[in-house]
Design a protein around this motif. Structure first.
Motif: not given
Length: 258
Positions: A63-71
């Motif tokens: 899930v890209q939004p969750i990965r972007h939240f990591d960043y």
């Protein structure tokens, strides 16, 4: 000469009595299973929160939004204090377990006796170690600091939350604040891992879930394992199987009441 012999006889007598007491204690602790082992101190729904934490961690791979939240979290920690560095989490991760045994040492009894508590901790650690080791190699995620590809899940965080749940299981019956203290320390451990740039946010979240669920799983299955290793047969005779270590060799010892 008579005084020396008398003294030696006293010492031998004390040693025999001490060994007998130790043997009686072990027998009392081990041959009364499973009734003396307290079950999981929570309901089935209590497995839901750690399962959600684990699911969140795994979702970061797809899930890209969750990965972007990591960043985003990573950039925020760098912007807040780019020079932050501490090794405190290496000690914090073991603090809840140390608190558990420390409370017992000062006379505050927990839910289970020492030998059962230690076996439960060992089982929890074994479950967690197998999961952490497998996932770190399977997921092959690069750490934020670029040191290696063993980022997922956070081992320090999972160890800390394992200990926090262990402390809560043993002492929340005495006071809810014991569990609060353990989980506060565990959460601090995870925050330090983020600020040290050793893990992504999803690594820490998943680590917390794995730590909690490993302890809960141990408390669920241990009474049945203990019952299988220490039980009475149809004639009411006690049977005991327990680990042993002698002359550098590890094995199992077997004893049966005749």
């Amino acid at each position: 000469m008579k005084k020396i012999l008398f003294a030696l006889l006293c010492i031998v007598s004390l040693q025999v009595n001490a060994q007998k007491k130790l043997g009686d204690t072990i027998k009392k602790d081990l041959l009364t299973a499973p009734d003396t082992v307290k079950r999981l101190h929570s309901k089935a729904w209590a497995l839901v929160p750690p399962a959600i934490l684990i699911a969140y961690g795994f979702s970061s791979f797809e899930v890209q939004p969750i990965r972007h939240f990591d960043y985003y979290i990573h950039s925020e920690t760098q912007a807040t204090d780019a020079g932050f560095h501490t090794k405190a989490e290496s000690y914090f991760q073991f603090a809840p377990v140390a608190m558990t045994y420390g409370l017992n040492l000062v006379g505050i009894e927990g839910k289970n006796r020492f030998i059962d508590r230690t076996a439960l901790l060992g089982l929890s650690g074994g479950i967690l170690a197998s999961v952490d080791f497998s996932l770190k190699h399977l997921t092959h995620r690069l750490r934020p600091n670029g040191n290696d590809y063993y980022s997922f899940p956070s081992g320090h965080t999972s160890t800390a939350f394992l200990g926090a749940e262990f402390l809560a299981q043993e002492y929340s019956g005495k006071s809810v604040w014991y569990g609060v203290a353990g989980y506060t320390i565990a959460a601090t451990t995870g925050i330090f891992r983020l600020y040290n740039r050793d893990h992504w946010f999803s690594d820490v979240v998943a680590g917390a879930g794995f730590g909690i669920i490993s302890t809960k799983a141990a408390y669920l299955v241990y009474p049945y394992i203990r019952n299988a290793l220490t039980h009475k047969d149809k004639n009411g005779k006690s049977t005991l199987i327990m680990p042993m270590y002698q002359d550098g060799a590890v094995g199992l010892s077997f004893a049966k009441e005749l």
